[in-house]
Design a protein around this motif. Structure first.
Motif, short mmCIF file in Angstrom:
data_model
loop_
_atom_site.label_atom_id
_atom_site.label_comp_id
_atom_site.label_asym_id
_atom_site.label_seq_id
_atom_site.Cartn_x
_atom_site.Cartn_y
_atom_site.Cartn_z
N UNK A 106 -7.99 -0.13 6.06
CA UNK A 106 -8.31 0.41 4.74
C UNK A 106 -7.03 0.78 4.00
N UNK A 107 -7.07 0.59 2.70
CA UNK A 107 -5.85 0.93 1.95
C UNK A 107 -5.66 2.45 1.85
N UNK A 108 -6.65 3.19 2.35
CA UNK A 108 -6.49 4.65 2.37
C UNK A 108 -5.99 5.16 3.71
N UNK A 109 -5.75 4.26 4.65
CA UNK A 109 -5.28 4.68 5.97
C UNK A 109 -3.89 5.31 5.85
N UNK A 110 -3.76 6.60 6.18
CA UNK A 110 -2.48 7.29 5.98
C UNK A 110 -1.37 6.79 6.92
N UNK A 111 -1.74 6.11 8.01
CA UNK A 111 -0.71 5.65 8.96
C UNK A 111 0.01 4.39 8.47
N UNK A 112 -0.51 3.78 7.38
CA UNK A 112 0.04 2.55 6.82
C UNK A 112 0.35 1.47 7.87
N UNK A 113 -0.61 1.11 8.71
CA UNK A 113 -0.30 0.10 9.73
C UNK A 113 -0.15 -1.28 9.09
N UNK A 114 1.00 -1.93 9.22
CA UNK A 114 1.14 -3.26 8.64
C UNK A 114 0.54 -4.30 9.58
N UNK A 115 -0.38 -5.10 9.08
CA UNK A 115 -1.07 -6.07 9.94
C UNK A 115 -1.16 -7.40 9.18
N UNK A 116 -0.77 -8.47 9.84
CA UNK A 116 -0.86 -9.80 9.23
C UNK A 116 -2.21 -10.42 9.57
#
Ligand code: NAG
Ligand code: NAG
Length: 502
Positions: A196-206
């Motif tokens: 989700x674009x609201x995920x505070x951990x900002x996990x980058x995933x391709x």
């Protein structure tokens, strides 16, 4: 089961409406998963790869004819588990430097979206913790150090998606040897987006596709290097056949209807499309066919030959579980593409402009929308052909393999710039090279690898466009909205008049 875990972990983080949408989606996916044997796009038959077509597994593999000739060294034999020494052909790139060509052309417009996809990390950068926080969703982790690829696999993807995605990355490394910066990334081969674009951990995933509620980074899907399970050839080969297929029947001589063939069972929206098929009672100008992959396999894929499917003036695109890889095959026909409003996009779909490249079809009023579009096209043949041509030029020119590699090159280079640490080879990762994959491969997989093998490029990658300014970004969005609105207005008038006549 994964869906449930996902649901539990995520639903607390995303707004309620989102949770409802995705829950609906999963019920739908899980429900249809029971049709496993007959699914299109995402779940064709699980059966084995077909028998090889004259590929000698002992011979050295040669690069495709249009690339600089660099055979793979398979002499270590099938038992080999290590890459040969010095397998990247660096001497050739030195040779290429002796013949510097004219300055590289600028990249196609859709490359702008690389900046948009990486936007969430523009200020924070990307830390190792952020990368690791995407691990729970990833099929594999890819690390590039000194131009070599190292892979840690977490779990096998559906079919050969992971294999051919990795193969594509290895070809990128062969194409631009030593040019790619060190990097470290997580890759997920599943259709549905999850971060989700609201995920505070900002996990980058391709991954291959997403919609606006997610923040995954779009990467070209496996089918560009081939999809052996349903006999879809590498794009380099198939795009030439499609180009040729366009010349077989003139637009005016094509059937004056909207055509779609696929597996309707994978998505509710596709089931809905079936209602628009011609029947004794009414004709919405649509000719809809269900693809039966098992039957197709038995008949040697004679009925699913994509190059002979450009025989209708109009072709429908409708998404499946998420985006559908069929988009490029449909748009490559210079028929007018009727694009049912998509929720999901891949890396290039965002570059298409309504009324320039396609005709938008309403998702919640498909039949009436299709009926009008086809009538419009048959009454405005010049305009309809121009849109069809613009789309096929986009697909065959701006999406040719050279640009697919350049997109990957720029995306990974820009991504690497954001890393706040120096990537190192993870303990559990192993080195991967084209030799390890192709020398051991068999049958259709091997053939597709041979057909998509590349050598070093003799030119530089295209020049990246700068990020959109807020104003130009706004105008892109506005331009698309205007196109949709225009069609909506025409459609209303059309139906008002139709109803008057009745
Ligand atoms: C292939 O690799 C083997 C082992 O690394 C090496 O001995 C041989 O010379 C190589 N052959 C070619 C044609 O480069
Ligand atoms: C749509 O109608 C045509 C013509 O009647 C038929 O051949 C085809 O099977 C129908 N498609 C589906 C999915 O039922």
């Amino acid at each position: 089961m994964k869906a449930n875990r996902w649901q539990l972990e995520r639903s607390s983080l995303v707004p309620l409406f989102l949770a409802v949408i995705t829950l609906g989606a999963f019920i739908c996916t899980r429900y249809f998963a029971s049709f496993a044997a007959a699914l299109m796009d995402t779940n064709p038959p699980k059966s084995s790869v077909r028998t090889p077509e004259a590929v000698d597994s002992t011979q050295d593999l040669e690069t495709a004819p249009n690339a600089i000739h660099i055979p793979l060294n398979c002499s270590l034999g099938e038992l080999s588990t290590t890459c040969p020494a010095n397998y990247y052909p660096s001497h050739v790139s030195a040779e290429a430097k002796l013949h510097p060509s004219s300055p590289p052309p600028s990249c196609p417009d859709y490359f702008h979206w690389i900046h948009e996809d990486l936007w969430p990390w523009r200020e924070t950068g990307i830390t190792r913790d952020m990368v690791m926080s995407a691990k729970w969703k990833a099929n594999f982790r890819l690390v590039v150090v000194d131009g070599k690829a190292y892979v840690e696999r977490y779990h096998k993807s559906s079919q050969s998606r992971d294999t051919f995605t990795l193969w594509g990355i290895l070809q990128l490394l062969r194409r631009y040897p030593g040019k790619l910066p060190d990097l470290d990334l997580m890759f997920d081969c599943v259709d549905r987006a999850a971060i989700s674009k609201y995920d505070p951990a900002l996990p980058p995933l391709f991954r291959y596709s997403r919609n606006d509620y997610y923040m995954e980074i779009m990467f070209p899907d496996w089918s560009f290097w081939g999809w052996p399970e349903i006999n879809i050839k590498p794009w380099e080969v198939l795009s030439k056949e499609l180009k040729e297929g366009n010349t077989r029947t003139q637009w005016r001589d094509r059937e004056a209807y909207a055509y779609w063939k696929g597996n309707p069972l994978v998505a509710a929206t596709r089931m809905d499309l079936l209602k628009c098929n011609v029947s004794d009672k009414q004709d919405w100008n649509a000719r809809i066919y269900a693809q039966d992959w098992e039957q197709e396999e038995k008949q040697g894929y004679k009925q699913s030959n994509l190059a002979s499917q450009c025989i209708h003036r109009f072709k429908l695109y409708i998404e499946g579980v998420a985006w559908s890889v069929s988009n490029k095959y449909i748009l490559a026909c210079d028929s007018l593409t009727l694009l049912v409003k998509p929720m999901f996009h891949d890396f290039f779909l965002r570059g298409l402009i309504p009324l320039k490249h396609y005709w938008p079809i309403k998702d919640d009023d498909k039949c009436r929308s299709i009926k009008h579009a086809v009538d419009w096209g048959n009454n405005h043949q010049e305009e309809a052909q121009a849109i069809g041509k613009a789309a096929s030029s986009f697909i065959l020119d701006e999406l040719k393999m050279d640009y697919v590699y350049d997109y990957m090159f720029h995306l990974l280079s820009e991504y690497a710039k954001l890393l706040k640490y120096k990537p190192t080879v993870p303990e559990k990762a192993s080195e991967l090279c084209s030799e390890l994959m192709a020398c051991r491969a068999k049958g259709v997989e091997k053939k597709f690898m041979v057909d998509s093998l590349v050598g070093p490029a003799s030119t530089q990658p295209c020049t990246m466009p700068p990020p959109y300014s807020p104003a130009s970004f706004h105008s892109v969005i506005q331009r698309n909205k205007d196109g949709m609105k225009q069609v909506d207005t025409w459609e209303r008038e059309y139906w008002k008049n139709q109803n008057k006549q009745m």
